[in-house]
Write an enzyme that holds these catalytic residues in place. Structure first.
Site, PDB file in Angstrom:
ATOM      1  N   CYS A 214      35.736  44.480  36.642  1.00 20.94           N
ATOM      2  CA  CYS A 214      36.824  43.698  37.211  1.00 20.94           C
ATOM      3  C   CYS A 214      36.640  43.666  38.727  1.00 20.94           C
ATOM      4  O   CYS A 214      36.570  44.734  39.367  1.00 20.94           O
ATOM      5  CB  CYS A 214      38.132  44.393  36.840  1.00 20.94           C
ATOM      6  SG  CYS A 214      39.602  43.685  37.583  1.00 20.94           S
TER       7      CYS A 214
ATOM      8  N   CYS B 151      35.569  36.634  39.548  1.00 23.30           N
ATOM      9  CA  CYS B 151      36.493  37.301  38.620  1.00 23.30           C
ATOM     10  C   CYS B 151      35.799  37.323  37.266  1.00 23.30           C
ATOM     11  O   CYS B 151      35.230  36.296  36.851  1.00 23.30           O
ATOM     12  CB  CYS B 151      37.795  36.506  38.544  1.00 23.30           C
ATOM     13  SG  CYS B 151      38.918  37.069  37.235  1.00 23.30           S
TER      14      CYS B 151
END
Ligand code: DGL
Length: 258
Positions: free
Chosen positions: A74, A183
């Site tokens: 992440c 992302c």
């Protein structure tokens, strides 16, 4: 040096499976445990302090499961918490950051676009990296709403197309030739993004680089697995349906409170 313990991977939700996939393809003999903290998604709008706490919670669980190495799949968690994780725990961590370097180095128009969460774009780590490439114009865009749609299973929806168009059109007009996906949820949008951007714009994500770095750290510090058959395990703290679907229903997904 061999080590049959699993590699732990976590993300705020299902997006980090794009990183898991790259790791699993490069290192198929490694056992992997994936945590989708979808209950707390999106991380991108939380404070640094809250993101750090969530990262500690995920790490503690993966350590209890006996992991030998942790991949923070992440960007938001990496850019806000990797330093704190590395100073609190002795286990090695691999993080994921937006791939500005290959984009900025290869850009001919000296203009690149980056789509990422607010948490990533606001982070100190991101700013430090971006500053190194100050000859390149970096068009930053927060992907408001994208992660929520993906977590709701609406990857291929009219709402998504509309959001992507509104975020990408200004970048196209600014003449970017590289689009950095900052992302881990976004690689699932590549087919839709390709319908919007012209062919000369290259899309870059960091999955393969993270997988290669994982292989390096196993080689140098941790040890590879010599186990024969390894089935990945996926945990989610919400309804497992969307995670199962993104994995094409090929793997066991366990619902667990964490
Ligand atoms: N997948 C995440 C990332 O790479 C975070 C998305 C979110 O929870 O906001 O940034």
């Amino acid at each position: 040096m061999h080590n049959n313990s699993p590699i732990g991977i976590f993300d705020s939700g299902i997006g980090g499976t794009s990183i898991w996939s790259a790791i699993h393809n490069l290192l198929p003999e490694e056992k992997t445990i994936y945590l989708a903290d979808s209950k707390n998604a999106p991380y991108g709008q939380k404070s640094k302090e809250d993101i750090i706490k969530l990262c500690y919670k995920n790490t503690d669980l993966l350590l209890r499961m006996g992991c030998k190495l942790i991949v923070v799949a992440c960007n938001t968690a990496t850019t806000n918490a990797i330093q704190e994780l590395r100073s609190k725990y002795t286990i090695p961590f691999i993080g994921i950051e937006p791939a500005i370097k290959p984009a900025a180095t290869n850009s001919r128009t000296q203009t690149i676009g980056i789509l990422a969460t607010q948490g990533t774009l606001n982070s100190e780590l991101f700013h430090k990296t971006a500053e190194k490439f100050n000859e390149t114009k970096i068009i930053e865009q927060v992907g408001h709403g994208i992660v929520q749609l993906i977590e709701n299973g609406q990857i291929d929806s009219p709402e998504m197309t509309q959001l992507l168009q509104s975020y990408l059109m200004p970048m196209i007009e600014a003449n970017i030739d590289y689009l950095v996906l900052g992302c881990s949820h976004y690689p699932y949008l590549i087919p839709q993004i390709k319908k919007i951007i012209p062919e000369n714009i290259q899309i870059i994500d960091s999955g393969e680089a993270v997988a290669k770095q994982t292989r390096n750290i196993l080689n140098e510090k941790v040890g590879f697995s010599i186990a024969k058959k390894t089935e990945p395990i996926f945990y989610t703290n919400t309804n497992p349906k969307v995670l199962s679907e993104i994995l094409e229903n090929k793997y066991v997904v366990i619902e667990k409170d964490f």
